[in-house]
Design a protein around this motif. Structure first.
Motif, PDB file in Angstrom:
ATOM      1  N   PRO A  84      17.372  31.410 -52.839  1.00 15.51           N
ATOM      2  CA  PRO A  84      18.137  30.658 -51.833  1.00 15.51           C
ATOM      3  C   PRO A  84      17.236  30.039 -50.755  1.00 15.51           C
ATOM      4  CG  PRO A  84      19.106  32.830 -52.195  1.00 15.51           C
ATOM      5  CD  PRO A  84      17.765  32.825 -52.869  1.00 15.51           C
ATOM      6  N   VAL A  85      17.463  28.757 -50.496  1.00 14.78           N
ATOM      7  CA  VAL A  85      16.804  28.032 -49.415  1.00 14.78           C
ATOM      8  C   VAL A  85      17.901  27.356 -48.614  1.00 14.78           C
ATOM      9  CG1 VAL A  85      15.181  26.191 -48.804  1.00 14.78           C
ATOM     10  CG2 VAL A  85      14.750  27.615 -50.823  1.00 14.78           C
ATOM     11  N   MET A  86      17.882  27.532 -47.288  1.00 18.44           N
ATOM     12  CA  MET A  86      18.937  26.944 -46.458  1.00 18.44           C
ATOM     13  C   MET A  86      18.363  26.421 -45.161  1.00 18.44           C
ATOM     14  SD  MET A  86      20.367  30.672 -45.713  1.00 18.44           S
ATOM     15  CE  MET A  86      19.351  31.152 -47.088  1.00 18.44           C
ATOM     16  N   LEU A  87      19.122  25.553 -44.514  1.00 15.77           N
ATOM     17  CA  LEU A  87      18.777  25.048 -43.199  1.00 15.77           C
ATOM     18  C   LEU A  87      19.530  25.869 -42.166  1.00 15.77           C
ATOM     19  CD1 LEU A  87      19.092  21.213 -43.925  1.00 15.77           C
ATOM     20  CD2 LEU A  87      17.106  22.705 -44.280  1.00 15.77           C
ATOM     21  N   CYS A  88      18.929  26.104 -41.007  1.00  9.88           N
ATOM     22  CA  CYS A  88      19.595  26.915 -39.991  1.00  9.88           C
ATOM     23  C   CYS A  88      19.142  26.529 -38.591  1.00  9.88           C
ATOM     24  CB  CYS A  88      19.342  28.407 -40.231  1.00  9.88           C
ATOM     25  SG  CYS A  88      17.670  28.958 -39.790  1.00  9.88           S
ATOM     26  N   ASP A  89      19.839  27.070 -37.621  1.00  7.27           N
ATOM     27  CA  ASP A  89      19.446  26.986 -36.211  1.00  7.27           C
ATOM     28  C   ASP A  89      19.332  28.429 -35.734  1.00  7.27           C
ATOM     29  OD1 ASP A  89      19.197  26.788 -33.463  1.00  7.27           O
ATOM     30  OD2 ASP A  89      20.728  25.234 -33.259  1.00  7.27           O
ATOM     31  N   ALA A  90      18.103  28.904 -35.560  1.00  7.86           N
ATOM     32  CA  ALA A  90      17.878  30.309 -35.215  1.00  7.86           C
ATOM     33  C   ALA A  90      18.480  30.686 -33.871  1.00  7.86           C
ATOM     34  CB  ALA A  90      16.383  30.620 -35.216  1.00  7.86           C
ATOM     35  N   ARG A  91      18.817  29.698 -33.036  1.00  6.60           N
ATOM     36  CA  ARG A  91      19.416  29.979 -31.723  1.00  6.60           C
ATOM     37  C   ARG A  91      20.903  30.273 -31.824  1.00  6.60           C
ATOM     38  NH1 ARG A  91      17.709  24.243 -29.428  1.00  6.60           N
ATOM     39  NH2 ARG A  91      18.827  23.823 -31.372  1.00  6.60           N
ATOM     40  N   ASP A  92      21.505  29.878 -32.943  1.00  2.00           N
ATOM     41  CA  ASP A  92      22.955  29.945 -33.101  1.00  2.00           C
ATOM     42  C   ASP A  92      23.355  31.185 -33.886  1.00  2.00           C
ATOM     43  OD1 ASP A  92      25.658  28.481 -32.993  1.00  2.00           O
ATOM     44  OD2 ASP A  92      25.398  28.885 -35.149  1.00  2.00           O
ATOM     45  N   ARG A  93      24.192  32.036 -33.286  1.00  2.00           N
ATOM     46  CA  ARG A  93      24.580  33.291 -33.921  1.00  2.00           C
ATOM     47  C   ARG A  93      25.235  33.082 -35.278  1.00  2.00           C
ATOM     48  NH1 ARG A  93      25.554  38.632 -32.959  1.00  2.00           N
ATOM     49  NH2 ARG A  93      27.420  39.523 -33.890  1.00  2.00           N
ATOM     50  N   ALA A  94      26.161  32.116 -35.366  1.00  2.00           N
ATOM     51  CA  ALA A  94      26.861  31.877 -36.627  1.00  2.00           C
ATOM     52  C   ALA A  94      25.893  31.412 -37.712  1.00  2.00           C
ATOM     53  CB  ALA A  94      27.974  30.854 -36.427  1.00  2.00           C
ATOM     54  N   SER A  95      24.958  30.564 -37.342  1.00  2.00           N
ATOM     55  CA  SER A  95      23.977  30.077 -38.299  1.00  2.00           C
ATOM     56  C   SER A  95      23.061  31.215 -38.763  1.00  2.00           C
ATOM     57  CB  SER A  95      23.148  28.957 -37.665  1.00  2.00           C
ATOM     58  OG  SER A  95      22.223  28.430 -38.584  1.00  2.00           O
ATOM     59  N   ALA A  96      22.612  32.039 -37.830  1.00  2.00           N
ATOM     60  CA  ALA A  96      21.759  33.177 -38.179  1.00  2.00           C
ATOM     61  C   ALA A  96      22.514  34.168 -39.059  1.00  2.00           C
ATOM     62  CB  ALA A  96      21.266  33.868 -36.909  1.00  2.00           C
ATOM     63  N   LYS A  97      23.794  34.380 -38.768  1.00  2.00           N
ATOM     64  CA  LYS A  97      24.590  35.301 -39.589  1.00  2.00           C
ATOM     65  C   LYS A  97      24.758  34.748 -41.000  1.00  2.00           C
ATOM     66  CE  LYS A  97      28.754  38.122 -39.627  1.00  2.00           C
ATOM     67  NZ  LYS A  97      29.975  38.527 -38.914  1.00  2.00           N
ATOM     68  N   ASN A  98      24.920  33.446 -41.135  1.00  2.00           N
ATOM     69  CA  ASN A  98      25.034  32.829 -42.446  1.00  2.00           C
ATOM     70  C   ASN A  98      23.769  33.058 -43.268  1.00  2.00           C
ATOM     71  OD1 ASN A  98      26.304  31.057 -44.461  1.00  2.00           O
ATOM     72  ND2 ASN A  98      24.686  29.631 -43.890  1.00  2.00           N
ATOM     73  N   VAL A  99      22.611  32.979 -42.611  1.00  2.00           N
ATOM     74  CA  VAL A  99      21.348  33.248 -43.300  1.00  2.00           C
ATOM     75  C   VAL A  99      21.330  34.680 -43.830  1.00  2.00           C
ATOM     76  CG1 VAL A  99      18.858  33.543 -42.959  1.00  2.00           C
ATOM     77  CG2 VAL A  99      20.018  31.526 -42.037  1.00  2.00           C
ATOM     78  N   LEU A 100      21.718  35.631 -42.999  1.00  6.46           N
ATOM     79  CA  LEU A 100      21.713  37.039 -43.415  1.00  6.46           C
ATOM     80  C   LEU A 100      22.727  37.307 -44.515  1.00  6.46           C
ATOM     81  CD1 LEU A 100      21.284  38.782 -39.948  1.00  6.46           C
ATOM     82  CD2 LEU A 100      19.555  38.493 -41.741  1.00  6.46           C
TER      83      LEU A 100
END
Length: 199
Positions: A165-181
């Motif tokens: 899996p490779v994804m784009l994210c915003d490490a500052r954003d909780r929802a985005s970080a949770k999606n990565v996890l």
């Protein structure tokens, strides 16, 4: 995945705890991601960058950065009643890499954070986990003003397997970080299921 625990006295299932590393090169956003997602006050071991690091640490592309992680970041997030992730952010500078082996001990998986301004800084972390057989995903932290690429373009540039899996994210954003996890957890489950069926 971590084995399920059962509390016979309380007749209830205890949450499984899983150790996850947040890794990557210097200044890619590891501390930021742990801080954004942690449900507890995160432990940080950041120190000011001084002129003593001049000529030792490569600040190319992150010249405005004023602090650096010298040991680890630590946070925790409860995914649901049955799963708690313990997050360990690794130091990014080469001179602290001796800590990575200890931090990786017992880790079930990892997130390799990448920065398109310095994509080559991801290779060392990817190689580290591949050599140790630790499952990982790659998350591109989309910095303001950084070149934008698709996940597939990043996969090709880093020469990653098609299933990883490779994804784009915003490490500052909780929802985005949770999606990565959550993507990493799903990947770990799929790998474990495949291994059981194939075994």
């Amino acid at each position: 995945m971590a084995s399920e625990n059962f509390d016979p006295a309380g007749q209830r299932q205890l949450a499984s705890s899983v150790k996850i590393l947040i890794a990557g090169g210097f200044g890619v956003g590891k501390t930021t991601m742990v801080s954004a997602i942690s449900e507890i006050t995160p432990l940080r071991t950041e120190e000011l960058i001084t002129e003593l690091s001049s000529g030792v640490d490569d600040l190319s592309g992150v010249e405005a950065k004023t602090t650096t992680t010298v040991a680890l970041d630590f946070g925790r997030i409860t995914i649901d009643r049955g799963l708690v992730l313990y997050l360990f952010g690794t130091p990014g500078q080469d001179r602290f890499w001796f800590l990575w082996d200890e931090l990786a001990r017992g880790a079930l998986g990892a997130v390799v954070l990448a920065d398109t301004r310095r994509l080559d800084s991801s290779f060392a972390a990817i190689d580290f986990f591949e050599r140790r057989g630790v499952a990982f995903t790659v998350a591109v932290n989309c910095f303001d003003g950084a070149p934008r690429y698709t996940a597939e373009e990043v996969r090709d540039a880093l020469d990653l397997d098609p299933h990883l899996p490779v994804m784009l994210c915003d490490a500052r954003d909780r929802a985005s970080a949770k999606n990565v996890l959550m993507t990493l957890v799903q990947y770990l489950i799929e790998r474990a299921t495949t291994a059981r069926v194939g075994g």
